[in-house]
Design an enzyme around this catalytic site. Structure first.
Site, PDB file in Angstrom:
ATOM      1  N   HIS A  84       1.029  -1.180  -0.012  1.00 58.31           N
ATOM      2  CA  HIS A  84       0.096   0.103   0.088  1.00 58.31           C
ATOM      3  C   HIS A  84       0.901   1.132   0.001  1.00 58.31           C
ATOM      4  O   HIS A  84       2.039   1.225   0.773  1.00 58.31           O
ATOM      5  CB  HIS A  84      -1.079  -0.003   1.099  1.00 58.31           C
ATOM      6  CG  HIS A  84      -0.466  -0.327   2.486  1.00 58.31           C
ATOM      7  ND1 HIS A  84      -0.158   1.131   3.134  1.00 58.31           N
ATOM      8  CD2 HIS A  84      -0.065  -0.978   3.292  1.00 58.31           C
ATOM      9  CE1 HIS A  84       0.184   0.840   4.330  1.00 58.31           C
ATOM     10  NE2 HIS A  84       0.488  -0.558   4.353  1.00 58.31           N
ATOM     11  N   ASP A  86      -0.172   4.326   1.003  1.00 63.94           N
ATOM     12  CA  ASP A  86      -0.477   5.519   2.091  1.00 63.94           C
ATOM     13  C   ASP A  86       0.199   5.008   3.473  1.00 63.94           C
ATOM     14  O   ASP A  86       0.770   3.968   3.560  1.00 63.94           O
ATOM     15  CB  ASP A  86      -2.030   5.299   2.503  1.00 63.94           C
ATOM     16  CG  ASP A  86      -2.479   4.053   2.963  1.00 63.94           C
ATOM     17  OD1 ASP A  86      -2.047   3.234   2.692  1.00 63.94           O
ATOM     18  OD2 ASP A  86      -3.229   4.246   3.920  1.00 63.94           O
ATOM     19  N   ASP A 147       6.080   1.347   6.612  1.00 60.67           N
ATOM     20  CA  ASP A 147       4.612   0.970   6.474  1.00 60.67           C
ATOM     21  C   ASP A 147       4.004   1.714   5.635  1.00 60.67           C
ATOM     22  O   ASP A 147       3.566   2.824   5.930  1.00 60.67           O
ATOM     23  CB  ASP A 147       4.066   0.577   7.859  1.00 60.67           C
ATOM     24  CG  ASP A 147       2.919   0.161   7.850  1.00 60.67           C
ATOM     25  OD1 ASP A 147       2.269  -0.324   6.822  1.00 60.67           O
ATOM     26  OD2 ASP A 147       2.305   0.043   8.847  1.00 60.67           O
ATOM     27  N   GLU A 181      -5.112   1.902   2.775  1.00 61.43           N
ATOM     28  CA  GLU A 181      -5.067   0.399   3.509  1.00 61.43           C
ATOM     29  C   GLU A 181      -5.031   0.922   5.004  1.00 61.43           C
ATOM     30  O   GLU A 181      -5.679   0.399   5.905  1.00 61.43           O
ATOM     31  CB  GLU A 181      -3.565  -0.372   3.405  1.00 61.43           C
ATOM     32  CG  GLU A 181      -3.627  -1.651   4.012  1.00 61.43           C
ATOM     33  CD  GLU A 181      -3.188  -1.706   5.413  1.00 61.43           C
ATOM     34  OE1 GLU A 181      -3.273  -2.852   6.257  1.00 61.43           O
ATOM     35  OE2 GLU A 181      -2.744  -0.702   5.921  1.00 61.43           O
ATOM     36  N   GLU A 182      -4.385   2.013   5.468  1.00 68.17           N
ATOM     37  CA  GLU A 182      -4.408   2.546   7.025  1.00 68.17           C
ATOM     38  C   GLU A 182      -5.656   2.658   7.600  1.00 68.17           C
ATOM     39  O   GLU A 182      -5.945   2.953   8.720  1.00 68.17           O
ATOM     40  CB  GLU A 182      -3.375   3.386   7.218  1.00 68.17           C
ATOM     41  CG  GLU A 182      -1.958   3.099   6.789  1.00 68.17           C
ATOM     42  CD  GLU A 182      -1.386   2.030   7.838  1.00 68.17           C
ATOM     43  OE1 GLU A 182      -2.089   1.540   8.540  1.00 68.17           O
ATOM     44  OE2 GLU A 182       0.090   1.622   7.467  1.00 68.17           O
ATOM     45  N   ASP A 204       3.955  -6.520   3.853  1.00 67.29           N
ATOM     46  CA  ASP A 204       3.557  -5.452   4.665  1.00 67.29           C
ATOM     47  C   ASP A 204       3.921  -5.877   6.236  1.00 67.29           C
ATOM     48  O   ASP A 204       2.791  -5.756   7.060  1.00 67.29           O
ATOM     49  CB  ASP A 204       2.042  -5.126   4.348  1.00 67.29           C
ATOM     50  CG  ASP A 204       1.671  -3.976   5.190  1.00 67.29           C
ATOM     51  OD1 ASP A 204       2.306  -3.140   5.673  1.00 67.29           O
ATOM     52  OD2 ASP A 204       0.253  -3.811   5.257  1.00 67.29           O
ATOM     53  N   HIS A 387       3.994   3.624  12.517  1.00 63.29           N
ATOM     54  CA  HIS A 387       3.266   4.595  12.798  1.00 63.29           C
ATOM     55  C   HIS A 387       3.570   5.345  14.014  1.00 63.29           C
ATOM     56  O   HIS A 387       2.978   6.174  14.856  1.00 63.29           O
ATOM     57  CB  HIS A 387       1.825   3.821  13.341  1.00 63.29           C
ATOM     58  CG  HIS A 387       1.169   3.066  12.497  1.00 63.29           C
ATOM     59  ND1 HIS A 387      -0.143   2.735  12.566  1.00 63.29           N
ATOM     60  CD2 HIS A 387       1.510   2.385  11.403  1.00 63.29           C
ATOM     61  CE1 HIS A 387      -0.326   1.753  11.531  1.00 63.29           C
ATOM     62  NE2 HIS A 387       0.586   1.612  10.714  1.00 63.29           N
TER      63      HIS A 387
HETATM   64 ZN   LIG Z   1       0.835  -1.674   6.659  1.00 63.25          ZN
END
Ligand SMILES: [Zn+2]
Length: 418
Positions: A84, A86, A147, A181-182, A204, A387
């Site tokens: 992903h 994003d 990520d 995705e997030e 991922d 994150h």
């Molecule tokens: Zn991810």
């Protein structure tokens, strides 16, 4: 021996993380933020330059491409690699400044833009595996975005490898990059027919060698309590307050088990996430999680029973119990196609790593894709402390992930018989 170009992969990853692609859970547009397409367009151009086929991107920010088959065998299933574009809304992704720490010594790394952000081996034990190797961090004000730009970079570098090494035999390989995705919408506008793959892998995941072929199965549950309403001045022996019953239901839940804060590993739970109500009617909403569908059913039964016995103490009050399916453990699908995870394990081993089978206490795009007809376990890229401002990744792990992709392409070709 598969030699992935380390400098090219490092440069590629550092360039992608500088593009702000944060998604937005509050947005109703698709993609939730236009800026995610900035990276999609870059990937589109680079894939075309590499000579891939069917390269396209669309208004939703998805990117599709094909590495054409170069094997004479006819029955090699089309496989797909997915990651992903994003980054998580939890932490800023604007002006990411990636820092390459060559030959990491094991000493604390103070991030230059915010000296309170210190990456320490004591807090991140996995750093130990990268002493003497290269790691990449952000600069202190933002997340890094490994990520999942590590997944994007790894797939891109593996694609480059396939295109420049025609002696490496493989079937048709599809690539798809997804937005959002997030915020749980990564597969919302995916075109499965266009994708046209039989089996897939998301890139991922965390530690080198790890593979996740199991996620939670998830339901929502709502307990709707109806009280008995009366004018409060003349309510003696008549009024039954639904909000108070809702409070009593929550109070009746077990204190030392069966909640997110008291469970781990393969234990399931129920978790109240919201409460709404007036004296007449109150609704308590829960999420219910387990690794098996039968486990979910048992949690529902138990919750219904506890709530029912509380409500029964209030004369005239009634209760409804409503359950909604959210997503299902991808293992239920993957078990019907055992070769998908088995080949991934073999590819990881051929890359010189030990396979770590892991279960995700959550859902992934892979679980959704698995139920959309694309059995899809998740493979490591090396991302750590995701994150957060202390997010980091080891370059060697990304190299191994790219190597694993190449081995997967080769294994699917080898195993086909005609
Ligand atoms: Zn991810």
């Amino acid at each position: 021996m598969i030699e992935i170009n380390k400098e090219a992969l490092t440069e590629r990853f550092m360039r992608y993380v500088m593009v702000d692609t944060q998604s937005d859970p509050e947005s109703n547009s698709f993609p939730t933020t236009e800026k995610q397409k900035d990276l999609s367009r870059i990937l589109f151009e680079e894939l075309k330059q590499m000579g891939l086929q069917d390269v396209e991107t669309n208004e939703f920010g998805y990117v599709y491409a094909t590495i054409p088959a170069n094997s004479d065998k006819k029955n090699i299933p089309v496989i797909c690699f997915c990651s992903h574009v994003d980054t998580a809304p939890d932490c800023s992704g604007t002006n990411v400044k990636p820092l390459l720490h060559k030959n990491y010594t094991g000493a604390d790394i103070v991030l230059p833009d915010d000296a309170t952000q210190v990456l320490r081996k004591a807090d991140s034990a996995y750093l130990e595996n990268h002493i003497g190797a290269d790691i990449i961090t952000a600069s202190g004000n933002t997340l890094l975005g490994a990520d999942d730009k590590s997944g994007v970079a790894v797939i891109m570098q593996a694609a480059q490898y396939f295109m420049s090494n025609p002696s490496v035999k493989h079937g048709k390989i599809r690539i798809v990059f997804t937005p959002d995705e997030e915020v749980g919408k990564g597969t919302a506008k995916i075109d499965m027919k266009k994708l046209g793959a039989e089996f897939g892998y998301t890139l991922d995941g965390g530690e080198a060698g790890s593979m996740e072929d199991e996620t939670f199965s998830a339901d929502g549950a709502s307990i709707i309590i109806h009280g008995v309403i009366a004018h409060p001045g003349y309510a003696k022996d008549k009024l039954v307050n639904a909000i108070k019953i809702a409070g009593a239901v929550l109070e009746a839940l077990p204190k030392n088990e069966w909640s997110p804060e008291t469970t781990e590993k393969r234990q399931g739970f129920v978790h109240p996430v919201s409460i709404n109500g007036i004296a007449e009617k109150a609704t308590v909403s829960f999420i219910v999680r387990d690794f098996t569908t039968s486990g979910l059913a048992a949690h529902h039964e138990r919750l219904k029973k506890i709530a029912g016995s509380v409500v029964a103490n209030y004369k005239g009050a009634t209760m409804e119990y409503v359950q909604q399916e959210q997503y299902r453990n991808m293992k239920e699908v993957l078990d019907q196609h055992p070769q998908v995870a088995a080949y991934a394990a073999e590819a990881i081993e051929r890359s010189g790593l030990k396979v770590k089978n892991e279960s995700i206490r959550g859902g992934t795009d892979g679980s959704r894709l698995s139920y959309m007809g694309l059995p899809c376990p998740n493979i490591f890229t090396g991302m750590q402390n995701i994150h957060s401002k202390l997010e980091w990744i080891g370059v060697n792990d990304m190299l191994k992930a790219a190597e694993t992709i190449v081995h997967l392409g080769m294994i699917w070709e080898e195993k086909a018989n005609i």
